[in-house]
Design a protein around this motif. Structure first.
Motif, PDB file in Angstrom:
ATOM      1  N   ILE A  51     -84.548  19.466 -65.324  1.00 24.13           N
ATOM      2  CA  ILE A  51     -83.931  18.422 -66.145  1.00 24.13           C
ATOM      3  C   ILE A  51     -82.867  17.715 -65.325  1.00 24.13           C
ATOM      4  CG2 ILE A  51     -82.227  20.025 -67.146  1.00 24.13           C
ATOM      5  CD1 ILE A  51     -82.642  18.475 -69.835  1.00 24.13           C
ATOM      6  N   SER A  52     -82.785  16.406 -65.477  1.00 26.18           N
ATOM      7  CA  SER A  52     -81.800  15.626 -64.731  1.00 26.18           C
ATOM      8  C   SER A  52     -80.396  15.862 -65.276  1.00 26.18           C
ATOM      9  CB  SER A  52     -82.150  14.143 -64.805  1.00 26.18           C
ATOM     10  OG  SER A  52     -82.116  13.715 -66.164  1.00 26.18           O
ATOM     11  N   TRP A  53     -79.411  15.345 -64.580  1.00 27.22           N
ATOM     12  CA  TRP A  53     -78.015  15.582 -64.940  1.00 27.22           C
ATOM     13  C   TRP A  53     -77.694  15.116 -66.351  1.00 27.22           C
ATOM     14  CZ3 TRP A  53     -74.445  11.773 -66.204  1.00 27.22           C
ATOM     15  CH2 TRP A  53     -74.900  10.460 -66.051  1.00 27.22           C
ATOM     16  N   ASN A  54     -78.351  14.039 -66.796  1.00 23.73           N
ATOM     17  CA  ASN A  54     -78.049  13.489 -68.121  1.00 23.73           C
ATOM     18  C   ASN A  54     -79.089  13.868 -69.164  1.00 23.73           C
ATOM     19  OD1 ASN A  54     -80.190  11.958 -67.279  1.00 23.73           O
ATOM     20  ND2 ASN A  54     -79.098  10.011 -67.317  1.00 23.73           N
ATOM     21  N   GLY A  55     -80.063  14.673 -68.785  1.00 25.27           N
ATOM     22  CA  GLY A  55     -81.065  15.125 -69.736  1.00 25.27           C
ATOM     23  C   GLY A  55     -82.166  14.138 -70.029  1.00 25.27           C
ATOM     24  N   ARG A  56     -82.164  13.000 -69.362  1.00 29.40           N
ATOM     25  CA  ARG A  56     -83.143  11.953 -69.698  1.00 29.40           C
ATOM     26  C   ARG A  56     -84.483  12.149 -69.006  1.00 29.40           C
ATOM     27  NH1 ARG A  56     -79.197   6.573 -69.464  1.00 29.40           N
ATOM     28  NH2 ARG A  56     -77.895   7.161 -71.253  1.00 29.40           N
ATOM     29  N   SER A  57     -84.494  12.902 -67.947  1.00 29.67           N
ATOM     30  CA  SER A  57     -85.748  13.155 -67.233  1.00 29.67           C
ATOM     31  C   SER A  57     -86.030  14.647 -67.189  1.00 29.67           C
ATOM     32  CB  SER A  57     -85.669  12.619 -65.798  1.00 29.67           C
ATOM     33  OG  SER A  57     -85.518  11.220 -65.797  1.00 29.67           O
ATOM     34  N   THR A  58     -87.269  15.001 -67.470  1.00 26.34           N
ATOM     35  CA  THR A  58     -87.683  16.392 -67.406  1.00 26.34           C
ATOM     36  C   THR A  58     -89.042  16.499 -66.719  1.00 26.34           C
ATOM     37  OG1 THR A  58     -88.712  16.258 -69.602  1.00 26.34           O
ATOM     38  CG2 THR A  58     -86.440  17.063 -69.509  1.00 26.34           C
ATOM     39  N   TYR A  59     -89.253  17.636 -66.087  1.00 25.51           N
ATOM     40  CA  TYR A  59     -90.531  17.932 -65.450  1.00 25.51           C
ATOM     41  C   TYR A  59     -90.937  19.351 -65.835  1.00 25.51           C
ATOM     42  CZ  TYR A  59     -89.663  13.890 -62.421  1.00 25.51           C
ATOM     43  OH  TYR A  59     -89.424  12.627 -61.947  1.00 25.51           O
ATOM     44  N   VAL A  64     -97.162  25.199 -68.473  1.00 30.09           N
ATOM     45  CA  VAL A  64     -96.240  25.347 -69.614  1.00 30.09           C
ATOM     46  C   VAL A  64     -96.070  24.064 -70.410  1.00 30.09           C
ATOM     47  CG1 VAL A  64     -94.988  27.105 -68.298  1.00 30.09           C
ATOM     48  CG2 VAL A  64     -94.060  24.789 -68.429  1.00 30.09           C
ATOM     49  N   LYS A  65     -96.690  22.983 -69.968  1.00 32.78           N
ATOM     50  CA  LYS A  65     -96.566  21.713 -70.686  1.00 32.78           C
ATOM     51  C   LYS A  65     -97.057  21.861 -72.120  1.00 32.78           C
ATOM     52  CE  LYS A  65     -96.858  18.536 -66.764  1.00 32.78           C
ATOM     53  NZ  LYS A  65     -97.680  17.543 -66.051  1.00 32.78           N
ATOM     54  N   GLY A  66     -96.263  21.333 -73.051  1.00 29.81           N
ATOM     55  CA  GLY A  66     -96.616  21.436 -74.460  1.00 29.81           C
ATOM     56  C   GLY A  66     -96.165  22.719 -75.112  1.00 29.81           C
ATOM     57  N   ARG A  67     -95.720  23.692 -74.313  1.00 33.86           N
ATOM     58  CA  ARG A  67     -95.266  24.974 -74.876  1.00 33.86           C
ATOM     59  C   ARG A  67     -93.783  25.219 -74.612  1.00 33.86           C
ATOM     60  NH1 ARG A  67     -97.144  29.647 -72.919  1.00 33.86           N
ATOM     61  NH2 ARG A  67     -97.551  28.846 -70.804  1.00 33.86           N
ATOM     62  N   PHE A  68     -93.296  24.797 -73.464  1.00 34.33           N
ATOM     63  CA  PHE A  68     -91.891  25.013 -73.081  1.00 34.33           C
ATOM     64  C   PHE A  68     -91.130  23.697 -73.152  1.00 34.33           C
ATOM     65  CE2 PHE A  68     -92.470  28.924 -70.057  1.00 34.33           C
ATOM     66  CZ  PHE A  68     -93.198  29.568 -71.044  1.00 34.33           C
ATOM     67  N   THR A  69     -89.841  23.799 -73.497  1.00 35.75           N
ATOM     68  CA  THR A  69     -88.973  22.627 -73.516  1.00 35.75           C
ATOM     69  C   THR A  69     -87.637  22.978 -72.867  1.00 35.75           C
ATOM     70  OG1 THR A  69     -89.952  21.845 -75.585  1.00 35.75           O
ATOM     71  CG2 THR A  69     -87.832  20.894 -74.946  1.00 35.75           C
ATOM     72  N   ILE A  70     -87.261  22.179 -71.877  1.00 34.45           N
ATOM     73  CA  ILE A  70     -85.968  22.354 -71.235  1.00 34.45           C
ATOM     74  C   ILE A  70     -84.984  21.356 -71.836  1.00 34.45           C
ATOM     75  CG2 ILE A  70     -86.526  20.782 -69.321  1.00 34.45           C
ATOM     76  CD1 ILE A  70     -84.868  22.635 -67.495  1.00 34.45           C
ATOM     77  N   SER A  71     -83.751  21.798 -72.027  1.00 34.72           N
ATOM     78  CA  SER A  71     -82.712  20.910 -72.555  1.00 34.72           C
ATOM     79  C   SER A  71     -81.361  21.374 -72.008  1.00 34.72           C
ATOM     80  CB  SER A  71     -82.704  20.924 -74.083  1.00 34.72           C
ATOM     81  OG  SER A  71     -82.430  22.230 -74.574  1.00 34.72           O
ATOM     82  N   ARG A  72     -80.354  20.540 -72.183  1.00 38.40           N
ATOM     83  CA  ARG A  72     -79.032  20.912 -71.683  1.00 38.40           C
ATOM     84  C   ARG A  72     -77.957  20.350 -72.607  1.00 38.40           C
ATOM     85  NH1 ARG A  72     -78.549  18.768 -65.841  1.00 38.40           N
ATOM     86  NH2 ARG A  72     -76.380  19.500 -66.043  1.00 38.40           N
ATOM     87  N   ASP A  73     -76.828  21.044 -72.614  1.00 34.38           N
ATOM     88  CA  ASP A  73     -75.645  20.600 -73.334  1.00 34.38           C
ATOM     89  C   ASP A  73     -74.505  20.610 -72.322  1.00 34.38           C
ATOM     90  OD1 ASP A  73     -73.317  20.380 -74.875  1.00 34.38           O
ATOM     91  OD2 ASP A  73     -74.186  21.475 -76.552  1.00 34.38           O
ATOM     92  N   ASN A  74     -74.164  19.453 -71.819  1.00 32.81           N
ATOM     93  CA  ASN A  74     -73.152  19.376 -70.763  1.00 32.81           C
ATOM     94  C   ASN A  74     -71.766  19.776 -71.266  1.00 32.81           C
ATOM     95  OD1 ASN A  74     -75.010  18.677 -68.827  1.00 32.81           O
ATOM     96  ND2 ASN A  74     -74.555  16.483 -68.912  1.00 32.81           N
TER      97      ASN A  74
END
Length: 124
Positions: A51-59, A64-74
């Motif tokens: 995940i990018s620094w601002n959370g706008r881009s994820t890879y 795991v696509k469709g099953r895992f989700t990455i997120s962040r709370d700065n």
């Protein structure tokens, strides 16, 4: 300098869910891209999600696509990995990592700081 501590691993049945957390200390967390990697028994460490620094881009890696989700709370200096529909092949030690590059990156060499890892075991 950034210190990373993972939590949330455990034993779960196939089809179940877990949420991993990675708490960071030090600064400046909000300017770092973050990633999750895993190492299964007998295998090399592999990329899972970033995940990018601002959370706008994820890879995500394809498996795991469709099953895992990455997120962040700065504000909390924490990155998460929500894992749903878990499969036995997801069994591994999961590592959180921080990259000085702000953009999300899938390249393991771009990550400078690593946590100690948390074990995820999925039973069939």
């Amino acid at each position: 300098q950034v210190q990373l501590v993972e939590s949330g691993g455990g034993l779960v049945q196939a089809g179940g869910s877990l949420r991993l957390s990675c708490a960071a200390s030090g600064r400046p967390f909000s300017s770092y891209a973050m990633g999750w990697f895993r190492r299964a028994p007998g295998k090399e460490r592999e990329f899972v999600a970033a995940i990018s620094w601002n959370g706008r881009s994820t890879y995500y890696t394809d498996s795991v696509k469709g099953r895992f989700t990455i997120s962040r709370d700065n504000a909390k200096k924490t990155v998460y990995l929500q894992m749903n529909s878990l499969k036995p092949e997801d069994t591994a030690v999961y590592y959180c990592a921080a990259s000085r590059i702000a953009a999300a990156t899938t390249t393991i060499e771009d990550y400078t700081y690593w946590g100690q890892g948390t074990q995820v075991t999925v039973s069939s």
